[in-house]
Structures are given as C-alpha cells and as structure tokens.
Design a protein around this motif. Structure first.
Motif, PDB file in Angstrom:
ATOM      1  N   HIS A 198     -37.121  14.080  22.842  1.00 21.60           N
ATOM      2  CA  HIS A 198     -36.746  13.171  21.755  1.00 21.60           C
ATOM      3  C   HIS A 198     -36.203  11.824  22.234  1.00 21.60           C
ATOM      4  O   HIS A 198     -36.062  10.907  21.444  1.00 21.60           O
ATOM      5  CB  HIS A 198     -35.713  13.827  20.836  1.00 21.60           C
ATOM      6  CG  HIS A 198     -36.262  14.934  20.013  1.00 21.60           C
ATOM      7  ND1 HIS A 198     -37.013  14.714  18.886  1.00 21.60           N
ATOM      8  CD2 HIS A 198     -36.181  16.281  20.161  1.00 21.60           C
ATOM      9  CE1 HIS A 198     -37.371  15.877  18.361  1.00 21.60           C
ATOM     10  NE2 HIS A 198     -36.874  16.838  19.125  1.00 21.60           N
ATOM     11  N   HIS A 228     -30.848  14.668  22.129  1.00 28.79           N
ATOM     12  CA  HIS A 228     -30.782  16.121  21.978  1.00 28.79           C
ATOM     13  C   HIS A 228     -29.550  16.569  21.198  1.00 28.79           C
ATOM     14  O   HIS A 228     -29.562  17.626  20.578  1.00 28.79           O
ATOM     15  CB  HIS A 228     -30.790  16.807  23.346  1.00 28.79           C
ATOM     16  CG  HIS A 228     -29.610  16.460  24.189  1.00 28.79           C
ATOM     17  ND1 HIS A 228     -29.558  15.318  24.958  1.00 28.79           N
ATOM     18  CD2 HIS A 228     -28.420  17.093  24.374  1.00 28.79           C
ATOM     19  CE1 HIS A 228     -28.395  15.268  25.581  1.00 28.79           C
ATOM     20  NE2 HIS A 228     -27.671  16.328  25.248  1.00 28.79           N
ATOM     21  N   LYS A 287     -31.061  16.089  17.582  1.00 32.17           N
ATOM     22  CA  LYS A 287     -32.404  16.543  17.253  1.00 32.17           C
ATOM     23  C   LYS A 287     -32.819  17.832  17.944  1.00 32.17           C
ATOM     24  O   LYS A 287     -33.792  18.458  17.536  1.00 32.17           O
ATOM     25  CB  LYS A 287     -33.419  15.449  17.591  1.00 32.17           C
ATOM     26  CG  LYS A 287     -33.200  14.209  16.756  1.00 32.17           C
ATOM     27  CD  LYS A 287     -34.244  13.159  17.045  1.00 32.17           C
ATOM     28  CE  LYS A 287     -34.018  11.952  16.159  1.00 32.17           C
ATOM     29  NZ  LYS A 287     -35.007  10.925  16.360  1.00 32.17           N
ATOM     30  N   HIS A 340     -41.550   8.952  17.476  1.00 33.34           N
ATOM     31  CA  HIS A 340     -40.173   8.693  17.064  1.00 33.34           C
ATOM     32  C   HIS A 340     -40.148   8.104  15.662  1.00 33.34           C
ATOM     33  O   HIS A 340     -40.947   7.239  15.330  1.00 33.34           O
ATOM     34  CB  HIS A 340     -39.486   7.722  18.027  1.00 33.34           C
ATOM     35  CG  HIS A 340     -39.307   8.297  19.389  1.00 33.34           C
ATOM     36  ND1 HIS A 340     -38.354   9.251  19.667  1.00 33.34           N
ATOM     37  CD2 HIS A 340     -39.953   8.073  20.555  1.00 33.34           C
ATOM     38  CE1 HIS A 340     -38.427   9.575  20.953  1.00 33.34           C
ATOM     39  NE2 HIS A 340     -39.389   8.876  21.505  1.00 33.34           N
TER      40      HIS A 340
END
Length: 124
Positions: free
Chosen positions: A59, A70, A73, A121
């Motif tokens: 991510h 992290h 997400k 993203h």
C-alpha cells in the motif's frame, strides 16, 4: 440472575446485528494478504550500513519502501527492516510475494501474479 443474563445477552445480540461493519474478516487472527503494487522488481541503490524498511503490504506510495500505510490499510503487516552490508545496486521485489524478501526471486513471473490485478492507490 437469569433475567439479568438474558437482558445482557439480548442487548449484545441486538447491537451486534445492528452493526454490519463487524464482519468475520475483522475478527480474523490471520494477517491480511499484501496487494500487488508492481509486477516487476524495482532497481534500487542501497548504502551499506543504512537501515531500510521494505514495504510488505503493497500500500505504500514510496515503493519499494514503507511509508506507514500498513497502519491503516493492512493492520497485521509490518515493514521488513534490513541493513545492507555494503553499497550495492539490487532488485527489490515489487509484487510482495518473494520467497527471499526483500529481494526479487522471480515470483512475479508465476501465473498467480501475472493474472492478478495491480493495486491502484486511491486518495480519500
């Protein structure tokens, strides 16, 4: 006492059923799977003795390195911290499924990576 337990059980059940965001996935003890930000390795110049944090969740917007994404997400995944012994040019894994993290081992050529969608993203 039975009446009290019944009222508590009823309240817990009704609150649980009214909150659909509490799903089995949020109750899982398994860490989340990483997303695939790239299907190719990333060539990087590393300095010997410097600490690096390789993104394991996929991510991060600073691939192949961690930017802390992290925490929001992909809770349960954390970056891999490593110190190269000497200055070098290396290929770091971009698909996040290498068997030799953080270095690329060619896993991105396997069918399960080739056929998987790339992570894009999205900003809130």
């Amino acid at each position: 006492m039975n009446t009290l337990v019944t009222k508590i059980d009823y309240k817990w059940i009704s609150l649980t059923l009214r909150n659909p965001w509490i799903t089995a996935s949020k109750l899982s003890t398994l860490p989340p799977e990483p997303v695939i930000p790239s299907k190719k390795p990333l060539r990087v110049e590393l300095l010997g003795g410097k600490r690096y944090s390789w993104c394991t969740c996929g991510h991060s917007k600073k691939q192949p390195f961690c930017d802390g994404a992290h925490k929001f997400k992909a809770q349960g995944l954390s970056p891999l911290r490593f110190f190269p012994e000497k200055d070098s040019t290396v290929w770091l894994c971009g698909c996040k499924y290498t068997n030799n993290p953080p270095y690329c081992d060619g896993t991105h050529k396997q069918d399960f990576i080739v056929s998987a969608p790339l992570h894009e993203h999205t900003d809130p």
